[in-house]
Design a protein around this motif. Structure first.
Motif, short mmCIF file in Angstrom:
data_model
loop_
_atom_site.label_atom_id
_atom_site.label_comp_id
_atom_site.label_asym_id
_atom_site.label_seq_id
_atom_site.Cartn_x
_atom_site.Cartn_y
_atom_site.Cartn_z
N LEU A 157 0.83 -1.19 0.00
CA LEU A 157 0.00 0.00 0.00
C LEU A 157 0.88 1.25 0.00
N GLY A 158 0.51 2.20 -0.82
CA GLY A 158 1.29 3.44 -0.92
C GLY A 158 2.23 3.47 -2.11
N SER A 159 2.37 2.32 -2.79
CA SER A 159 3.24 2.28 -3.97
C SER A 159 2.64 3.17 -5.07
N PRO A 160 3.48 3.90 -5.84
CA PRO A 160 2.95 4.79 -6.89
C PRO A 160 2.31 4.00 -8.01
N ILE A 161 1.27 4.57 -8.62
CA ILE A 161 0.55 3.89 -9.69
C ILE A 161 1.43 3.70 -10.92
N GLU A 162 2.43 4.56 -11.10
CA GLU A 162 3.36 4.42 -12.23
C GLU A 162 4.09 3.08 -12.18
N LYS A 163 4.44 2.67 -10.97
CA LYS A 163 5.12 1.39 -10.79
C LYS A 163 4.19 0.23 -11.16
N THR A 164 2.93 0.34 -10.75
CA THR A 164 1.94 -0.69 -11.07
C THR A 164 1.71 -0.77 -12.58
N GLU A 165 1.59 0.39 -13.23
CA GLU A 165 1.36 0.43 -14.68
C GLU A 165 2.52 -0.20 -15.45
N LYS A 166 3.74 0.07 -14.99
CA LYS A 166 4.92 -0.50 -15.66
C LYS A 166 4.91 -2.03 -15.56
N THR A 167 4.54 -2.56 -14.40
CA THR A 167 4.47 -4.01 -14.21
C THR A 167 3.36 -4.61 -15.07
N ILE A 168 2.22 -3.92 -15.15
CA ILE A 168 1.11 -4.41 -15.98
C ILE A 168 1.52 -4.48 -17.44
N GLU A 169 2.24 -3.49 -17.92
CA GLU A 169 2.73 -3.51 -19.31
C GLU A 169 3.66 -4.70 -19.54
N TYR A 170 4.49 -4.99 -18.56
CA TYR A 170 5.40 -6.14 -18.66
C TYR A 170 4.62 -7.46 -18.74
N ILE A 171 3.59 -7.60 -17.89
CA ILE A 171 2.78 -8.83 -17.89
C ILE A 171 2.00 -8.95 -19.21
N SER B 258 3.61 2.94 5.81
CA SER B 258 4.54 3.17 6.93
C SER B 258 4.04 4.34 7.75
N GLU B 259 4.24 4.28 9.07
CA GLU B 259 3.75 5.34 9.93
C GLU B 259 4.63 5.49 11.16
N LYS B 260 4.50 6.63 11.78
CA LYS B 260 5.15 6.89 13.07
C LYS B 260 4.11 6.70 14.17
N GLN B 261 4.45 5.90 15.15
CA GLN B 261 3.51 5.59 16.24
C GLN B 261 4.00 6.27 17.53
N PHE B 262 3.08 6.95 18.20
CA PHE B 262 3.42 7.73 19.40
C PHE B 262 2.79 7.10 20.63
N ARG B 263 3.58 7.00 21.70
CA ARG B 263 3.07 6.53 22.99
C ARG B 263 3.47 7.54 24.06
N LEU B 264 2.49 7.91 24.87
CA LEU B 264 2.72 8.89 25.93
C LEU B 264 3.63 8.32 27.00
N GLY C 36 6.40 1.98 12.27
CA GLY C 36 5.56 0.78 12.09
C GLY C 36 4.71 0.90 10.85
N ARG C 37 3.77 -0.02 10.71
CA ARG C 37 2.84 0.00 9.58
C ARG C 37 1.40 -0.06 10.10
N ALA C 38 0.55 0.64 9.41
CA ALA C 38 -0.87 0.63 9.78
C ALA C 38 -1.54 -0.60 9.16
N TYR C 39 -2.78 -0.85 9.54
CA TYR C 39 -3.58 -1.89 8.91
C TYR C 39 -4.45 -1.22 7.84
N SER C 40 -4.34 -1.68 6.60
CA SER C 40 -5.18 -1.10 5.55
C SER C 40 -6.61 -1.64 5.65
N VAL C 41 -6.74 -2.88 6.08
CA VAL C 41 -8.05 -3.51 6.26
C VAL C 41 -8.01 -4.36 7.52
N ILE C 42 -9.04 -4.29 8.33
CA ILE C 42 -9.16 -5.18 9.50
C ILE C 42 -10.43 -6.00 9.29
N ASN C 43 -10.26 -7.28 9.02
CA ASN C 43 -11.39 -8.19 8.81
C ASN C 43 -11.80 -8.79 10.15
#
Length: 617
Positions: free
Chosen positions: A138-152, A291-297, A375-382
């Motif tokens: 998550l967070g990868s640029p769409i240009e990178k995805t498009e380049k891979t799709i063209e390759y496939i 990726s994220e920064k996590q804060f604890r008091l 750390g990393r966030a959760y993009s989806v929590i099932n």
């Protein structure tokens, strides 16, 4: 026959929606044929018979008559020289015939229960579409995805030359390629995915009729191997697209309280699944976020007049901004936001260098009041029932492995041990295993209901509780033929095969019904029981055989059909045609023997209640 198709109207789940049109059509057709037989056919017969008496036979009719006479002679010879001696021998050794029939049934059920005959929920038919799905973190640029799709895409078109050389064919296998970046639409049992990190490529190949040497699995495997590994990709899955409901061949849901434990357990499960031959594209639905920064008091920060809410609010003000004023410009309000300058906002170190204002107005460094970690966030929590879940999924090459066997093996040993190793987690079956269970459970209920109705119909007709049982014993022997048919045709038993077996239960009783009815009429005419059975078998041999042959002949074109659309109904046709074939021969041999055995039993138990007219209940 209509009663046996009724349970197929009430199959639960997506499979019920998929199959419901078939019993609806069959019931309407059978109702129409009943009307035709009683109302229209007599008029046709009267007209045809009158014409045949009034006019001399033409050349075509004479040719037909010669052919009919030759067929009649051969059939009469078969009945006289083969069937009549055989039925006499069978009746003399009727208890041996009973034992042999029970033995065949036991062996057949043993083959099914012990998994010697493969079972699949819904067979993968030889379709025309393959999908390659890609997921970057998550967070990868769409240009990178498009380049891979063209390759496939390019690798998809390369398949034409590769397959031409390897299989010595002239036609291009690949006809069209369609690509989509930024989303993967919802499909069947899979939810949609959105974002520049995902995309898919659809590959269309020529129809199965034009490529007899090559099936879609070969093309899929060749595309996967040609594409190879792609660095940095989170998931690359190649999937065959079918026309029917399915689900992942293997899908196991792990339920627990924390993702940390669930992730460890899911990784072990994926490694275990990978040990089974034929499994590929093994993954799970756990998606890590950005990726994220996590804060604890820190302890003691409260004494300085700082709370977690203060830290969160001030970070937002610094990077997103705080509204200071609004300026009227024409009809619009323009917000004036106060925040860090662009250069400062682009540096991650600016977060650590921040100073936090306390309640008394002092500004103190961030590191004094809070611990900062990456750390990393959760993009989806099932979740399921308030618990967090991770579903481990795997595709399967059905020519190598069997999903039913793999899931059963995992349930028997590995999964219980995994639950013990990680206390607090549970497992449940998803995908094809879950769909199979819900469909078969509803099919069992409907089948029992149909059997009860068939029994009541027969009991009311024969005014007996024993004779319907003799007639309905053709049903399990139809199962023998259905299983043998799948083995001969080289196809696994599927849910559609079971639908065919349920429908078969209403068809196979017809032959036994004809035979038992004729035996009863002969006995009421004063014929001895053995003579009645033999005479009835000989007399009814032709109509019993004709009833079965016409039904099997009607299904034969479907059995031989190679088109993609027909592949889904072939297992059902195999169950009905081969089951009916076996039940026909068993009806002509087994039912007469069973009739005498039941009569023997009744004479022993109730010697005064058996008359020359047969069974009296």
């Amino acid at each position: 026959t209509m009663t046996a198709f009724i349970p197929l109207l009430f199959i639960s789940g997506i499979m019920g929606k998929f199959i419901s049109i078939l019993p609806e059509a069959v019931l309407i057709i059978l109702a129409a044929s009943l009307f035709e037989a009683f109302i229209i056919l007599p008029a046709h017969l009267k007209h045809a018979l009158t014409l045949s008496l009034e006019k001399p036979p033409g050349k075509l009719l004479r040719l037909h008559e010669k052919l009919r006479e030759k067929t009649e002679a051969k059939l009469s010879s078969l009945i006289k020289n083969i069937y009549t001696p055989a039925i006499k021998h069978i009746l003399k050794n009727r208890y041996f015939v009973l034992s042999a029939g029970i033995g065949i049934l036991i062996v057949t059920f043993g083959l099914i229960i012990n998994g010697y005959i493969a079972f699949v929920f819904f067979p993968k038919s030889d379709g025309n579409w393959i999908i390659a799905e890609i997921h970057y973190p998550l967070g990868s640029p769409i240009e990178k995805t498009e380049k891979t799709i063209e390759y496939i895409e390019q690798k998809a078109f390369d398949l034409n030359e590769i397959i031409k050389k390897e299989y010595n064919i002239e036609k291009d296998i690949v006809t069209n390629v369609y690509a989509l970046a930024g989303m993967i639409p919802r499909r069947d049992w899979k939810s949609a995915s959105f974002g520049g990190n995902c995309g898919e490529v659809w590959l269309e190949i020529i129809g199965s009729e034009e490529r007899p040497k090559i099936n879609i699995s070969m093309v899929l495997n060749k595309w996967r191997s040609t594409t190879g590994d792609i660095p940095g990709i989170e998931r690359l899955a190649f999937t065959q697209v079918g026309a029917g409901p399915g689900g992942n061949p293997i899908a196991i849901q792990l339920v627990g309280d924390t993702f940390k434990t669930l992730k460890k357990a899911s990784n072990e499960l994926k490694l275990q699944i990978a040990t089974y031959p034929g499994t590929f594209d093994i993954t799970d639905n756990f998606k890590t976020g950005k990726s994220e920064k996590q804060f604890r008091l820190k302890e003691g920060a409260a004494s300085l007049g700082v709370s977690m809410a203060d830290i969160a609010k001030q970070i937002r003000q610094a990077f997103y901004g705080e509204e200071a004023a609004r300026i009227q410009r024409g009809k619009d309000d323009v917000k004036v936001m106060v925040r860090y300058d662009k250069e400062t906002r682009r540096k991650i170190s600016s977060v650590q260098d921040m100073r936090i204002k306390t309640s008394d107005g002092h500004a103190i460094p961030m590191e004094i009041v809070a611990d900062i970690s990456s750390g990393r966030a959760y993009s989806v929590i099932n979740r399921a029932d308030g618990k967090r879940i991770i579903t481990v999924i795997s595709d399967l090459d059905e020519s190598i492995g069997n999903a039913n066997k793999i899931v059963s093996d995992l349930k028997a040993d590995f999964l219980p041990n995994l639950v013990k190793k990680y206390p607090g987690i549970k497992f449940d079956l998803e995908g094809q295993a879950k769909r199979t269970k819900e469909s078969i459970d509803s099919l069992k209920t409907g089948f029992l209901f149909a059997i009860m109705i068939i029994f009541l119909l027969l009991a009311s007709q024969f005014r007996s509780y024993y004779q319907p049982i003799i007639i309905m014993l053709a049903i399990p022997f139809g199962l023998i033929g259905a299983i043998a048919g799948h083995m001969i045709m080289g196809i696994p038993i599927s849910l559609l095969s079971l639908f065919g077996i349920v429908a078969l239960s209403g068809i196979v009783v017809n032959d036994s019904l004809i035979l038992i009815d004729f035996i009863n009429k002969a006995r009421r005419g004063g014929t001895s029981i053995e003579e009645a059975v033999i005479t009835s078998g000989v007399s009814r041999f032709r109509p019993v055989l004709l009833t079965s042959i016409t039904t099997i002949a009607g299904l034969f074109p479907l059995l031989m059909e190679q088109s993609f659309q027909a592949q889904f109904l072939i297992p059902m046709a195999v169950s009905i045609s081969f089951g009916l074939l076996a039940a026909t021969f068993l009806t002509l041999a087994y039912v007469p023997a069973l009739y005498l055995i039941v009569d023997d039993i009744k004479r022993k138990l109730f010697p005064t209640k058996v008359s020359k007219e047969g069974f009296k209940d």
